[in-house]
Design an enzyme around this catalytic site. Structure first.
Site, mmCIF file in Angstrom:
data_model
loop_
_atom_site.group_PDB
_atom_site.id
_atom_site.type_symbol
_atom_site.label_atom_id
_atom_site.label_comp_id
_atom_site.label_asym_id
_atom_site.label_seq_id
_atom_site.Cartn_x
_atom_site.Cartn_y
_atom_site.Cartn_z
ATOM 1 N N GLY A 126 0.833 -1.191 0.000
ATOM 2 C CA GLY A 126 0.000 0.000 0.000
ATOM 3 C C GLY A 126 0.869 1.243 0.000
ATOM 4 O O GLY A 126 1.968 1.246 -0.549
ATOM 5 N N CYS A 127 0.396 2.257 0.649
ATOM 6 C CA CYS A 127 1.096 3.540 0.715
ATOM 7 C C CYS A 127 2.465 3.390 1.355
ATOM 8 O O CYS A 127 2.593 2.848 2.448
ATOM 9 C CB CYS A 127 0.248 4.519 1.523
ATOM 10 N N PHE A 128 3.497 3.885 0.685
ATOM 11 C CA PHE A 128 4.837 3.722 1.251
ATOM 12 C C PHE A 128 5.071 4.605 2.471
ATOM 13 O O PHE A 128 5.972 4.347 3.257
ATOM 14 C CB PHE A 128 5.954 3.859 0.235
ATOM 15 N N TRP A 129 4.278 5.631 2.669
ATOM 16 C CA TRP A 129 4.425 6.451 3.877
ATOM 17 C C TRP A 129 4.166 5.596 5.118
ATOM 18 O O TRP A 129 4.884 5.671 6.101
ATOM 19 C CB TRP A 129 3.461 7.624 3.875
#
Length: 193
Positions: free
Chosen positions: A32-35
């Protein structure tokens, strides 16, 4: 004599740092979101660096805007550098499996698209074997209600994301996305591990 001591000291410090870096290994995960992913793996003892980036696509040097179109084939990933003397690859996989939903195809929460797919990019045959066995055991024991769709793929060129994506949570922790999405995931990870 003093100069010889300084030269020897420099030699041994360079040799020591090279020996130390020779021990480090890489693992690459898309979840998913790398953050969110970056913020989780940065907390782990034995992880020395985490970089957000793009992997698995068909365009060289993609930008965030390119990847967001879903047409480059890249996934948002994190490249984890770790010391296998302090944390094992299967322990990194445990965090990977428990930190996202590996049963949803091209989606994690509100993030939808192939760039948010669940994927493990392995760097050697041992990582491939461990990841495939772990996935097989999770499916066999029905840990998840649906089958795992996580792809296990040979590492491809990794492209580092733009600077503003790096260390995102630590630099932007007061932003609503960080408070509402990333912080609860970090707190869950702390309870589990």
């Amino acid at each position: 004599m003093k100069q010889l001591s300084i030269i020897l000291l420099l030699f041994f410090s360079v040799f020591s740092s090279k020996a130390q870096s020779a021990k480090l290994q890489k693992a690459t995960f898309g979840m998913g979101c790398f953050w969110c992913s970056e913020a989780l793996f940065q907390q782990l003892n034995g992880v020395t660096a985490v970089r957000s980036g793009y992997e698995g696509g068909n365009v060289a040097n993609p930008s965030y805007e390119d990847v967001c179109t879903g047409t480059t084939g890249h996934a948002e990933v994190i490249e984890v550098t770790y010391d296998p003397q302090k944390i094992k690859y299967d322990e990194l996989l445990e965090v990977f499996w428990k930190s996202h939903d590996p049963t949803t195809l091209n989606r994690q929460g509100a993030d939808v698209g192939t760039q948010y797919r669940s994927v493990i990019f392995y760097h050697n045959d041992e990582q491939k074997k461990i990841a495939e066995q772990y996935k097989k055991e999770l499916n066999a024991s029905k840990v998840f209600q649906k089958p795992i769709v996580t792809a296990i793929t040979k590492a491809a060129p990794f492209y580092v994301a733009e600077n503003y994506h790096q260390d995102y949570f630590n630099k932007n922790g007061s932003q609503p996305y960080c408070k509402m999405v990333i912080l609860p995931k970090r707190e869950k990870l702390e309870k589990l591990f």
